[in-house]
Scaffold this motif. Structure first.
Motif, PDB file in Angstrom:
ATOM      1  N   LYS A  12       7.222 -10.088  35.377  1.00 35.10           N
ATOM      2  CA  LYS A  12       7.539  -9.910  33.962  1.00 35.10           C
ATOM      3  C   LYS A  12       7.267 -11.227  33.206  1.00 35.10           C
TER       4      LYS A  12
ATOM      5  N   SER B  72      10.025  -0.296  23.118  1.00 39.03           N
ATOM      6  CA  SER B  72       9.286   0.641  23.976  1.00 39.03           C
ATOM      7  C   SER B  72       8.902   1.901  23.200  1.00 39.03           C
TER       8      SER B  72
ATOM      9  N   THR C 221       9.935  -5.568  40.461  1.00 37.97           N
ATOM     10  CA  THR C 221       9.077  -5.749  39.261  1.00 37.97           C
ATOM     11  C   THR C 221       9.451  -7.009  38.474  1.00 37.97           C
TER      12      THR C 221
HETATM   13  O1  LIG Z   1       7.120   1.074  29.240  1.00 42.89           O
HETATM   14  C1  LIG Z   1       7.891   0.243  28.744  1.00 42.89           C
HETATM   15  O2  LIG Z   1       8.136   0.235  27.526  1.00 42.89           O
HETATM   16  C2  LIG Z   1       8.500  -0.750  29.619  1.00 42.89           C
HETATM   17  C3  LIG Z   1       8.523  -0.570  30.983  1.00 42.89           C
HETATM   18  C4  LIG Z   1       9.158  -1.512  31.925  1.00 42.89           C
HETATM   19  O3  LIG Z   1       8.147  -2.208  32.626  1.00 42.89           O
HETATM   20  P1  LIG Z   1       7.696  -1.863  34.143  1.00 42.89           P
HETATM   21  O4  LIG Z   1       7.313  -0.458  34.219  1.00 42.89           O
HETATM   22  O5  LIG Z   1       6.554  -2.798  34.339  1.00 42.89           O
HETATM   23  O6  LIG Z   1       8.886  -2.169  35.009  1.00 42.89           O
HETATM   24  C5  LIG Z   1      10.058  -2.509  31.197  1.00 42.89           C
HETATM   25  O7  LIG Z   1      10.382  -3.575  32.038  1.00 42.89           O
HETATM   26  C6  LIG Z   1       9.412  -3.048  29.936  1.00 42.89           C
HETATM   27  O8  LIG Z   1      10.254  -3.944  29.260  1.00 42.89           O
HETATM   28  C7  LIG Z   1       9.101  -1.936  28.980  1.00 42.89           C
END
Ligand SMILES: O=C(O)C1=C[C@@H](OP(=O)(O)O)[C@@H](O)[C@H](O)C1
Ligand SMILES: C=C(OP(=O)(O)O)C(=O)O
Length: 409
Positions: free
Chosen positions: A320, A24, A316
């Motif tokens: 995914k 991230s 959510t």
């Molecule tokens: O901004 C990011 O790096 C992420 C946000 C999350 O998604 P969501 O906002 O869709 O839940 C998470 O599940 C993903 O693995 C990474």
């Protein structure tokens, strides 16, 4: 590649397990680096998602493919929307074509972007013609994916008048929005987040800035699960972590106290240690709306320990890498669990035994493979298409071997 994991006992290794950088943080910083070349990044993730992000940003091609990488799809859509004199098509894996993107595309088009769908309305692939975005004010539904919001925030400082974003509805995955804002602040971009309004000030160029990505906390979750299912005094040290993380999944340190796992923070590493047995009548109740990526880990930990759990805030998970609620129910029930799911929750009953030699389907989802792997401390188990882990953690299986988990193809 299907991997057979043999029932093993964990050894506390002398060596520190070095986990790759947060995907991230890495994918945000790569996008910011493309906008501000003055940025230097250390400890970048070696995950597939980051490799695809990097490749897309350095390519001159007009056909971009991000495979399974959600952040790359969402962040690059915003990035290409402001690349004047360039038109690209952006696509991904079959699953990516089923992951919604309308909320982000609508917001960008309202700001003045020119994005059209190439197959199904509301889903990738899209064609993006780079434009100067003339507007700077938009309202966005914040309840589906925080990645849409982060995507807009990442380009906000490059708009003529910055960006004013209003978040509508109940917010999901807020720590990821805060991570984006903190990274913007670290490179000198001014931001304000008050109630449901976010403002980003414009900024043309930066001073030379060097940033170090902290290692991935979601990846650390599998070691927390291993510790929770191990004997008292088993420990493992992971690097490079810090006590003041930008990653919401660092909440693991708190959550796993309930499973008898302690976390000690050192200068650049953490030691996880099993210090107490968990009572079999414990029910774990957690709302994971702010940490959706560790839901699978926690559900499998509870199953491995034979305790019940009720996890909420999971809406959510359905959009995914796979529908993670259905995938968890299907695979846990193959092992003998009893699971009830709704649109946004999962309830696991107490179970007294775990079936042996079950083949776990991973559905192109790295977290299915990694979340179920710790069950090798309880039984022989097969993980199908085990190479999926490379989406976020390419050396996962090698690192498990270091801990004494025996596996072979
Ligand atoms: O901004 C990011 O790096 C992420 C946000 C999350 O998604 P969501 O906002 O869709 O839940 C998470 O599940 C993903 O693995 C990474
Ligand atoms: C949901 C995830 O990733 P993304 O949405 O970025 O594909 C994840 O890594 O668990």
């Amino acid at each position: 590649m299907n991997l057979k994991l043999e029932k093993s006992t964990l050894q506390s290794p002398q060596a520190v397990i070095k986990i790759t950088g947060s995907k991230s943080e890495s994918n945000r910083l790569l996008l910011l680096q493309a906008l501000y070349p003055e940025i230097k990044i250390n400890n970048l993730s070696n995950s597939d998602d980051t490799v695809f992000m990097k490749k897309a940003l350095s390519s001159n091609s007009n056909a971009i493919d991000v495979h399974h990488a959600g952040t790359a799809m969402r962040f690059l859509t915003a990035y290409f929307a402001i690349q004047k004199n360039r038109t690209v098509s952006i696509t991904g894996s079959q699953r990516m074509k089923e992951r919604p993107i309308k909320i982000l595309v609508d917001a960008l088009n309202q700001l003045g972007a020119s994005i059209t769908y190439l197959e199904n309305d509301g889903f990738p692939p899209m064609q993006i013609k780079g434009e100067t975005l003339k507007c700077n004010q938009v309202t966005i539904d914040a309840g589906v994916s925080s990645q849409y919001i982060s995507a807009l925030l990442l380009i906000g400082s490059k708009l003529e008048n910055g960006l004013n974003l209003t978040l509508a509805g109940e917010m999901t995955s807020i720590p990821y929005i805060k991570m984006t804002l903190q990274l913007l602040n670290q490179i000198g971009i001014e931001t304000v987040f008050e109630n449901n309004e976010i403002r980003i000030k414009p900024l043309k160029a930066l001073k030379e800035t060097e940033l170090t990505v902290e290692s991935d906390w979601s990846s650390a979750s599998y070691f927390y699960s291993l510790m929770a299912m191990s004997a008292i005094d088993t420990e493992v040290t992971l690097s490079s972590y810090k006590s003041t993380s930008l990653q919401g999944d660092s909440v693991l340190a708190d959550i796993y106290k309930q499973f008898g796992v302690s976390t000690s923070f050192h200068e650049t590493s953490i030691t996880l240690k099993k210090i107490a047995e968990i009572n079999s009548s414990t029910e774990i109740k957690l709302n994971l709306v702010n940490a959706p990526d560790i839901a699978q880990t926690i559900a499998v930990t509870c199953f491995g320990l034979g305790i019940s759990c009720h996890l909420t805030g999971l809406h959510t998970l359905k959009i995914k890498e796979t529908d993670r609620l259905v995938a968890l129910k299907t695979e846990l029930e193959k092992l003998g669990g009893t699971v009830i799911i709704t649109e946004d929750s999962l309830k696991l009953d107490v179970s007294t035994s775990i079936k042996k030699d079950v083949s776990i389907e991973t559905y192109n989802d790295h977290r299915m493979a990694m979340a179920f792997a710790p069950l090798a401390l309880k039984t022989d188990i097969i993980i199908k298409d085990a190479e999926v882990v490379s989406k976020s953690y390419p050396t996962f299986w090698k690192d498990l071997k270091t801990l004494g988990i025996k596996h072979f193809e």
